[in-house]
Write a protein that holds these residues in place. Structure first.
Motif, PDB file in Angstrom:
ATOM      1  N   ILE A 201       0.856  -1.217  -0.028  1.00  0.00           N
ATOM      2  CA  ILE A 201      -0.025   0.167   0.120  1.00  0.00           C
ATOM      3  C   ILE A 201       0.790   1.147   0.024  1.00  0.00           C
ATOM      4  O   ILE A 201       1.907   1.499   0.710  1.00  0.00           O
ATOM      5  CB  ILE A 201      -0.994   0.017   1.239  1.00  0.00           C
ATOM      6  N   LYS A 202       0.572   2.111  -0.869  1.00  0.00           N
ATOM      7  CA  LYS A 202       1.243   3.580  -0.762  1.00  0.00           C
ATOM      8  C   LYS A 202       0.301   4.468  -0.171  1.00  0.00           C
ATOM      9  O   LYS A 202      -0.954   4.309   0.083  1.00  0.00           O
ATOM     10  CB  LYS A 202       1.390   3.918  -2.365  1.00  0.00           C
ATOM     11  N   PRO A 203       1.023   5.861   0.326  1.00  0.00           N
ATOM     12  CA  PRO A 203       0.386   6.590   1.219  1.00  0.00           C
ATOM     13  C   PRO A 203      -0.650   7.247   0.341  1.00  0.00           C
ATOM     14  O   PRO A 203      -0.805   7.376  -0.857  1.00  0.00           O
ATOM     15  CB  PRO A 203       1.262   7.848   1.251  1.00  0.00           C
ATOM     16  N   GLY A 204      -1.998   7.472   0.614  1.00  0.00           N
ATOM     17  CA  GLY A 204      -3.057   7.787  -0.164  1.00  0.00           C
ATOM     18  C   GLY A 204      -3.906   6.798  -0.383  1.00  0.00           C
ATOM     19  O   GLY A 204      -5.020   7.225  -0.894  1.00  0.00           O
ATOM     20  N   ASP A 205      -3.531   5.479  -0.732  1.00  0.00           N
ATOM     21  CA  ASP A 205      -4.281   4.481  -1.222  1.00  0.00           C
ATOM     22  C   ASP A 205      -5.345   4.252  -0.123  1.00  0.00           C
ATOM     23  O   ASP A 205      -6.517   3.859  -0.527  1.00  0.00           O
ATOM     24  CB  ASP A 205      -3.518   3.175  -1.260  1.00  0.00           C
ATOM     25  N   ALA A 206      -5.173   4.346   0.962  1.00  0.00           N
ATOM     26  CA  ALA A 206      -6.329   3.919   2.028  1.00  0.00           C
ATOM     27  C   ALA A 206      -6.065   4.529   3.299  1.00  0.00           C
ATOM     28  O   ALA A 206      -4.858   4.507   3.516  1.00  0.00           O
ATOM     29  CB  ALA A 206      -6.623   2.579   1.908  1.00  0.00           C
ATOM     30  N   ARG A 207      -7.001   4.842   4.225  1.00  0.00           N
ATOM     31  CA  ARG A 207      -6.718   4.983   5.538  1.00  0.00           C
ATOM     32  C   ARG A 207      -7.118   3.896   6.377  1.00  0.00           C
ATOM     33  O   ARG A 207      -8.014   3.007   6.091  1.00  0.00           O
ATOM     34  CB  ARG A 207      -7.559   5.984   5.964  1.00  0.00           C
ATOM     35  N   LEU A 208      -6.452   3.620   7.550  1.00  0.00           N
ATOM     36  CA  LEU A 208      -6.467   2.306   8.311  1.00  0.00           C
ATOM     37  C   LEU A 208      -7.213   2.797   9.466  1.00  0.00           C
ATOM     38  O   LEU A 208      -7.273   3.962  10.258  1.00  0.00           O
ATOM     39  CB  LEU A 208      -5.227   1.871   8.728  1.00  0.00           C
ATOM     40  N   ARG A 209      -8.410   1.938   9.731  1.00  0.00           N
ATOM     41  CA  ARG A 209      -9.283   2.399  10.837  1.00  0.00           C
ATOM     42  C   ARG A 209      -8.419   1.922  12.289  1.00  0.00           C
ATOM     43  O   ARG A 209      -8.026   0.653  12.266  1.00  0.00           O
ATOM     44  CB  ARG A 209     -10.679   1.572  10.901  1.00  0.00           C
ATOM     45  N   TYR A 210      -8.607   2.525  13.429  1.00  0.00           N
ATOM     46  CA  TYR A 210      -8.071   2.142  14.533  1.00  0.00           C
ATOM     47  C   TYR A 210      -9.163   2.268  15.847  1.00  0.00           C
ATOM     48  O   TYR A 210      -9.900   3.168  15.645  1.00  0.00           O
ATOM     49  CB  TYR A 210      -6.704   2.922  15.004  1.00  0.00           C
ATOM     50  N   ASP A 211      -8.739   1.637  16.933  1.00  0.00           N
ATOM     51  CA  ASP A 211      -9.387   1.656  17.940  1.00  0.00           C
ATOM     52  C   ASP A 211      -8.209   1.681  19.239  1.00  0.00           C
ATOM     53  O   ASP A 211      -7.324   1.120  19.158  1.00  0.00           O
ATOM     54  CB  ASP A 211     -10.505   0.654  18.585  1.00  0.00           C
ATOM     55  N   VAL A 212      -8.659   2.562  20.308  1.00  0.00           N
ATOM     56  CA  VAL A 212      -7.670   2.634  21.111  1.00  0.00           C
ATOM     57  C   VAL A 212      -8.515   2.227  22.424  1.00  0.00           C
ATOM     58  O   VAL A 212      -9.573   2.703  22.746  1.00  0.00           O
ATOM     59  CB  VAL A 212      -7.103   3.999  21.665  1.00  0.00           C
TER      60      VAL A 212
ATOM     61  N   THR B 231      -9.178   7.230  12.213  1.00  0.00           N
ATOM     62  CA  THR B 231      -8.343   6.555  10.976  1.00  0.00           C
ATOM     63  C   THR B 231      -7.087   7.141  10.933  1.00  0.00           C
ATOM     64  O   THR B 231      -6.687   8.365  11.506  1.00  0.00           O
ATOM     65  CB  THR B 231      -9.119   6.879   9.708  1.00  0.00           C
ATOM     66  N   LEU B 232      -6.165   6.482  10.325  1.00  0.00           N
ATOM     67  CA  LEU B 232      -4.745   6.895  10.374  1.00  0.00           C
ATOM     68  C   LEU B 232      -4.271   6.817   8.838  1.00  0.00           C
ATOM     69  O   LEU B 232      -4.864   5.955   8.050  1.00  0.00           O
ATOM     70  CB  LEU B 232      -3.941   6.359  11.303  1.00  0.00           C
ATOM     71  N   ALA B 233      -3.265   7.283   8.287  1.00  0.00           N
ATOM     72  CA  ALA B 233      -2.814   7.337   7.100  1.00  0.00           C
ATOM     73  C   ALA B 233      -1.825   6.278   7.006  1.00  0.00           C
ATOM     74  O   ALA B 233      -1.056   5.997   7.883  1.00  0.00           O
ATOM     75  CB  ALA B 233      -1.721   8.723   6.645  1.00  0.00           C
ATOM     76  N   THR B 234      -1.751   5.677   5.551  1.00  0.00           N
ATOM     77  CA  THR B 234      -0.815   4.772   5.643  1.00  0.00           C
ATOM     78  C   THR B 234       0.511   4.849   5.580  1.00  0.00           C
ATOM     79  O   THR B 234       0.749   5.619   4.694  1.00  0.00           O
ATOM     80  CB  THR B 234      -1.375   3.679   4.293  1.00  0.00           C
ATOM     81  N   PRO B 235       1.540   4.299   6.172  1.00  0.00           N
ATOM     82  CA  PRO B 235       2.857   4.862   6.123  1.00  0.00           C
ATOM     83  C   PRO B 235       3.517   4.378   4.773  1.00  0.00           C
ATOM     84  O   PRO B 235       2.962   3.423   3.869  1.00  0.00           O
ATOM     85  CB  PRO B 235       3.666   4.009   7.058  1.00  0.00           C
ATOM     86  N   SER B 236       4.384   5.201   4.250  1.00  0.00           N
ATOM     87  CA  SER B 236       5.064   4.861   2.868  1.00  0.00           C
ATOM     88  C   SER B 236       6.115   3.654   3.200  1.00  0.00           C
ATOM     89  O   SER B 236       6.401   3.265   4.200  1.00  0.00           O
ATOM     90  CB  SER B 236       5.808   5.763   2.557  1.00  0.00           C
ATOM     91  N   THR B 237       6.234   2.851   1.960  1.00  0.00           N
ATOM     92  CA  THR B 237       7.009   1.767   2.151  1.00  0.00           C
ATOM     93  C   THR B 237       8.674   2.007   2.173  1.00  0.00           C
ATOM     94  O   THR B 237       8.914   3.177   1.920  1.00  0.00           O
ATOM     95  CB  THR B 237       6.969   0.927   1.063  1.00  0.00           C
TER      96      THR B 237
END
Length: 293
Positions: free
Chosen positions: A2-13, A287-293
């Protein structure tokens, strides 16, 4: 990847091993990260900077309901307790698994876990015992004197999926402990050092867990260490054959009081099963941004 901008990831704390927010051990659970590589997962864990960040994924082994990868800010772990308990509860809340029995795949193997409305009960992996360690050297690594050591149980290494060093001390010494990373490494500490007092009459433990070499100066609640404590207690003769329930209090010294309800089953002086249960409380989501590879 996945590249930045392709998708955001959902998270819970969520907070684990507690019945109220802002206590227990905070955990980030990041969803939908199956296609990320290890470096990307590590960067997300560094961003949250919690003791652990967990990534539920599709299972790769028969019999598993899901796979869990677990990262500290510095490294991936094969297994950890509060990520296992917290992630299972989140997955059941979201309907990805059911309330009741499930099987988690992780680096320690396939582990049973039972989810209820308020938390989850985790069964540890096979019991393992390691070497005895020098009491004076461990005490010094924890900033204590050898006179603080409780001689009822010789210090040493034990585990139930991941191994820790255990140092039994007098009750008044637990709150004074402060572990120095280099000294702990020289003393033979593996993933972490557990400084603990134990009352054999009430089966109550007061513990602190330090893992500075993993980026965790002090952990508020350590389910894997609570499981290993049962193995260590049984080997030192501090619990007998049959089922013993013991309760671990942890985290008050750093403002995160936690309660870990544990059982250990001993048959013919051998640990056959250990469990740890904790409550789980939601705190945040987003949600958070996907890190670059």
């Amino acid at each position: 990847m996945i590249k930045p901008g392709d998708a955001r990831l959902r998270y819970d704390v969520v907070d684990v091993f507690t019945d109220r927010p802002y206590a227990g051990n905070p955990l980030a659970v990041v969803h939908g990260a199956d296609r990320l590589d290890t470096a990307q997962l590590q960067r997300i864990a560094q961003e949250f900077n919690l003791s652990e960040t967990a990534f539920p994924m599709r299972p790769t082994q028969d019999g598993a309901d899901y796979r869990l990868r677990i990262f500290t800010p510095r490294a991936e772990l094969p297994f950890a307790g509060h990520p296992s308990v917290g992630s299972a509860w989140v997955l059941a809340r979201d309907g990805a698994i059911g309330i009741g029995e499930a099987v988690q795949e992780c680096g320690a193997g396939l582990l049973p876990i039972s989810v209820d409305q308020a938390g989850a009960t985790l069964t540890g992996g096979p019991a393992r015992l390691g070497a005895e360690l020098d009491a004076a050297e461990l005490a010094a690594a924890a900033g204590l004197d050898v006179s603080d050591v409780d001689g009822a149980g010789a210090p040493g290494i034990a585990g139930c999926g991941i191994e820790f060093a255990y140092l039994l001390v007098r009750p008044d010494a637990v709150s004074r402990a402060m572990v120095e990373a280099a000294a702990a490494k020289r003393a033979g500490v593996p993933h972490g050092l557990v400084v603990v007092s134990y009352d054999s009459e009430s089966n109550a433990a007061h513990a602190r867990m330090f893992a500075p070499n993993l980026g965790v100066r002090e952990d508020p609640a350590t389910g894997s260490a609570a499981l290993g404590l049962g193995v260590w207690l049984a080997d030192r003769g501090l619990v007998g054959d049959g089922d013993t329930r013991y309760v671990v209090s942890q985290g008050a010294e750093i403002g995160r009081p936690s309660t870990l309800d544990c059982t250990v089953t001993v048959e013919d002086y051998t640990v056959t099963r250990a469990t740890v249960r904790g409550g789980v409380v939601p705190v945040a989501s987003g949600t958070l941004a996907t890190p670059s590879t």
